[in-house]
Design a protein around this motif. Structure first.
Motif, PDB file in Angstrom:
ATOM      1  N   THR A  46     -45.423  43.126   2.087  1.00  0.00           N
ATOM      2  CA  THR A  46     -44.353  43.920   1.484  1.00  0.00           C
ATOM      3  C   THR A  46     -45.025  45.144   0.873  1.00  0.00           C
ATOM      4  OG1 THR A  46     -43.014  41.977   1.023  1.00  0.00           O
ATOM      5  CG2 THR A  46     -42.488  43.960  -0.213  1.00  0.00           C
ATOM      6  N   LEU A  47     -44.572  46.331   1.280  1.00  0.00           N
ATOM      7  CA  LEU A  47     -45.207  47.579   0.869  1.00  0.00           C
ATOM      8  C   LEU A  47     -44.185  48.541   0.279  1.00  0.00           C
ATOM      9  CD1 LEU A  47     -47.170  48.137   4.197  1.00  0.00           C
ATOM     10  CD2 LEU A  47     -48.125  47.233   2.076  1.00  0.00           C
ATOM     11  N   ARG A  48     -44.630  49.348  -0.676  1.00  0.00           N
ATOM     12  CA  ARG A  48     -43.798  50.447  -1.174  1.00  0.00           C
ATOM     13  C   ARG A  48     -43.902  51.584  -0.161  1.00  0.00           C
ATOM     14  NH1 ARG A  48     -41.834  49.925  -5.875  1.00  0.00           N
ATOM     15  NH2 ARG A  48     -41.596  52.127  -6.305  1.00  0.00           N
ATOM     16  N   TYR A  49     -42.848  52.413  -0.083  1.00  0.00           N
ATOM     17  CA  TYR A  49     -42.903  53.512   0.889  1.00  0.00           C
ATOM     18  C   TYR A  49     -42.289  54.780   0.337  1.00  0.00           C
ATOM     19  CZ  TYR A  49     -37.935  52.789   2.084  1.00  0.00           C
ATOM     20  OH  TYR A  49     -36.567  52.681   2.038  1.00  0.00           O
ATOM     21  N   GLU A  50     -42.641  55.874   0.980  1.00  0.00           N
ATOM     22  CA  GLU A  50     -42.082  57.200   0.720  1.00  0.00           C
ATOM     23  C   GLU A  50     -41.481  57.685   2.031  1.00  0.00           C
ATOM     24  OE1 GLU A  50     -41.377  60.633  -1.661  1.00  0.00           O
ATOM     25  OE2 GLU A  50     -42.309  58.758  -2.290  1.00  0.00           O
ATOM     26  N   GLU A  51     -40.239  58.090   2.003  1.00  0.00           N
ATOM     27  CA  GLU A  51     -39.545  58.589   3.195  1.00  0.00           C
ATOM     28  C   GLU A  51     -40.182  59.913   3.628  1.00  0.00           C
ATOM     29  OE1 GLU A  51     -36.710  57.520   5.837  1.00  0.00           O
ATOM     30  OE2 GLU A  51     -36.632  56.573   3.885  1.00  0.00           O
ATOM     31  N   GLN A  52     -40.379  60.090   4.922  1.00  0.00           N
ATOM     32  CA  GLN A  52     -40.952  61.312   5.470  1.00  0.00           C
ATOM     33  C   GLN A  52     -39.923  61.994   6.368  1.00  0.00           C
ATOM     34  OE1 GLN A  52     -44.301  62.475   4.762  1.00  0.00           O
ATOM     35  NE2 GLN A  52     -43.804  60.976   3.170  1.00  0.00           N
ATOM     36  N   ARG A  53     -40.135  63.278   6.593  1.00  0.00           N
ATOM     37  CA  ARG A  53     -39.229  64.025   7.457  1.00  0.00           C
ATOM     38  C   ARG A  53     -39.488  63.651   8.913  1.00  0.00           C
ATOM     39  NH1 ARG A  53     -40.090  69.891   6.528  1.00  0.00           N
ATOM     40  NH2 ARG A  53     -41.936  69.482   7.751  1.00  0.00           N
ATOM     41  N   LEU A  54     -38.414  63.406   9.627  1.00  0.00           N
ATOM     42  CA  LEU A  54     -38.500  63.115  11.062  1.00  0.00           C
ATOM     43  C   LEU A  54     -38.429  64.437  11.795  1.00  0.00           C
ATOM     44  CD1 LEU A  54     -38.487  61.207  13.474  1.00  0.00           C
ATOM     45  CD2 LEU A  54     -36.033  60.991  13.226  1.00  0.00           C
ATOM     46  N   GLY A  55     -39.560  64.862  12.357  1.00  0.00           N
ATOM     47  CA  GLY A  55     -39.623  66.152  13.028  1.00  0.00           C
ATOM     48  C   GLY A  55     -38.922  66.141  14.376  1.00  0.00           C
ATOM     49  N   LEU A  56     -38.496  67.313  14.815  1.00  0.00           N
ATOM     50  CA  LEU A  56     -37.794  67.431  16.091  1.00  0.00           C
ATOM     51  C   LEU A  56     -38.668  67.019  17.268  1.00  0.00           C
ATOM     52  CD1 LEU A  56     -35.829  70.750  15.623  1.00  0.00           C
ATOM     53  CD2 LEU A  56     -34.921  68.446  15.747  1.00  0.00           C
ATOM     54  N   GLN A  57     -39.953  67.376  17.228  1.00  0.00           N
ATOM     55  CA  GLN A  57     -40.830  67.026  18.339  1.00  0.00           C
ATOM     56  C   GLN A  57     -40.946  65.503  18.468  1.00  0.00           C
ATOM     57  OE1 GLN A  57     -44.596  68.983  18.288  1.00  0.00           O
ATOM     58  NE2 GLN A  57     -45.305  67.961  20.134  1.00  0.00           N
ATOM     59  N   ARG A  58     -41.105  64.811  17.347  1.00  0.00           N
ATOM     60  CA  ARG A  58     -41.213  63.351  17.377  1.00  0.00           C
ATOM     61  C   ARG A  58     -39.900  62.726  17.844  1.00  0.00           C
ATOM     62  NH1 ARG A  58     -44.446  59.837  13.345  1.00  0.00           N
ATOM     63  NH2 ARG A  58     -45.108  61.888  12.727  1.00  0.00           N
ATOM     64  N   TYR A  59     -38.790  63.283  17.371  1.00  0.00           N
ATOM     65  CA  TYR A  59     -37.467  62.762  17.740  1.00  0.00           C
ATOM     66  C   TYR A  59     -37.230  62.892  19.251  1.00  0.00           C
ATOM     67  CZ  TYR A  59     -32.406  62.292  17.939  1.00  0.00           C
ATOM     68  OH  TYR A  59     -31.131  61.909  18.266  1.00  0.00           O
ATOM     69  N   TYR A  60     -37.477  64.085  19.781  1.00  0.00           N
ATOM     70  CA  TYR A  60     -37.221  64.308  21.206  1.00  0.00           C
ATOM     71  C   TYR A  60     -38.258  63.639  22.105  1.00  0.00           C
ATOM     72  CZ  TYR A  60     -33.248  67.189  20.166  1.00  0.00           C
ATOM     73  OH  TYR A  60     -32.029  67.606  19.736  1.00  0.00           O
ATOM     74  N   SER A  61     -39.478  63.472  21.620  1.00  0.00           N
ATOM     75  CA  SER A  61     -40.467  62.710  22.383  1.00  0.00           C
ATOM     76  C   SER A  61     -40.016  61.263  22.523  1.00  0.00           C
ATOM     77  CB  SER A  61     -41.835  62.755  21.705  1.00  0.00           C
ATOM     78  OG  SER A  61     -42.345  64.053  21.731  1.00  0.00           O
ATOM     79  N   GLY A  62     -39.435  60.726  21.459  1.00  0.00           N
ATOM     80  CA  GLY A  62     -38.891  59.376  21.509  1.00  0.00           C
ATOM     81  C   GLY A  62     -37.738  59.281  22.489  1.00  0.00           C
ATOM     82  N   LYS A  63     -36.856  60.264  22.475  1.00  0.00           N
ATOM     83  CA  LYS A  63     -35.725  60.288  23.415  1.00  0.00           C
ATOM     84  C   LYS A  63     -36.226  60.315  24.859  1.00  0.00           C
ATOM     85  CE  LYS A  63     -31.749  60.844  21.142  1.00  0.00           C
ATOM     86  NZ  LYS A  63     -30.689  59.881  21.222  1.00  0.00           N
ATOM     87  N   GLN A  64     -37.270  61.101  25.100  1.00  0.00           N
ATOM     88  CA  GLN A  64     -37.827  61.212  26.435  1.00  0.00           C
ATOM     89  C   GLN A  64     -38.395  59.871  26.900  1.00  0.00           C
ATOM     90  OE1 GLN A  64     -40.929  64.132  26.678  1.00  0.00           O
ATOM     91  NE2 GLN A  64     -40.470  64.569  28.813  1.00  0.00           N
ATOM     92  N   ALA A  65     -38.943  59.089  25.951  1.00  0.00           N
ATOM     93  CA  ALA A  65     -39.496  57.775  26.269  1.00  0.00           C
ATOM     94  C   ALA A  65     -38.432  56.676  26.150  1.00  0.00           C
ATOM     95  CB  ALA A  65     -40.664  57.469  25.347  1.00  0.00           C
ATOM     96  N   GLN A  66     -37.185  57.080  25.986  1.00  0.00           N
ATOM     97  CA  GLN A  66     -36.036  56.172  25.858  1.00  0.00           C
ATOM     98  C   GLN A  66     -36.176  55.238  24.656  1.00  0.00           C
ATOM     99  OE1 GLN A  66     -35.642  54.347  29.700  1.00  0.00           O
ATOM    100  NE2 GLN A  66     -34.819  56.206  30.609  1.00  0.00           N
TER     101      GLN A  66
END
Length: 130
Positions: A46-66
């Motif tokens: 169980t870890l504490r976390y800090e939310e990070q910005r989801l960049g467009l390049q990472r988002y669309y790379s994920g979409k490309q990889a389905q």
């Protein structure tokens, strides 16, 4: 005696983890040898976390990889989180760990965990620790 800052390398940014808690589970087979596989989440950390910005390049790379990338969180570097694990946030939402990346120039040592939409929700609960 004057106050001294903690000893650490120069040029590092102090990272806070104020956005919540995430529980990391590994999926293991609990069936007896020779029987049909039965998967069960086993709690790793169980870890504490800090939310990070989801960049467009990472988002669309994920979409490309389905893969539908939903969030990126930063946690302290602890345990061995990998892409076969699932992450459950405080609100009960489950995510597949898609990518774990080390973060440079922050203190304490941290990792960014990319969380993807999960296809199969698991029954999690209890305090099973490996």
């Amino acid at each position: 005696m004057p106050w001294k800052a903690p000893a650490r390398p120069n040029n590092e940014i102090t990272q806070s983890y104020n956005d919540g808690l995430v529980t990391i589970y590994t999926i293991s087979d609990i069936a007896k040898p020779g029987y049909k596989p039965v998967t069960k989440p086993v709690k790793k950390a169980t870890l504490r976390y800090e939310e990070q910005r989801l960049g467009l390049q990472r988002y669309y790379s994920g979409k490309q990889a389905q893969v539908e990338i939903e969030r990126v969180i930063r946690t302290p570097r602890a345990g061995d989180v990998n892409s076969q694990d699932i992450a459950v946030t405080e609100d009960g939402r489950q995510y597949q760990v898609d990518l774990v990346q080390s973060v440079m120039d922050v203190y304490p040592p941290s990792v960014d965990i990319t969380l993807a939409k999960i296809e199969q929700e698991y029954e999690v609960g209890g305090d099973d620790m490996v």
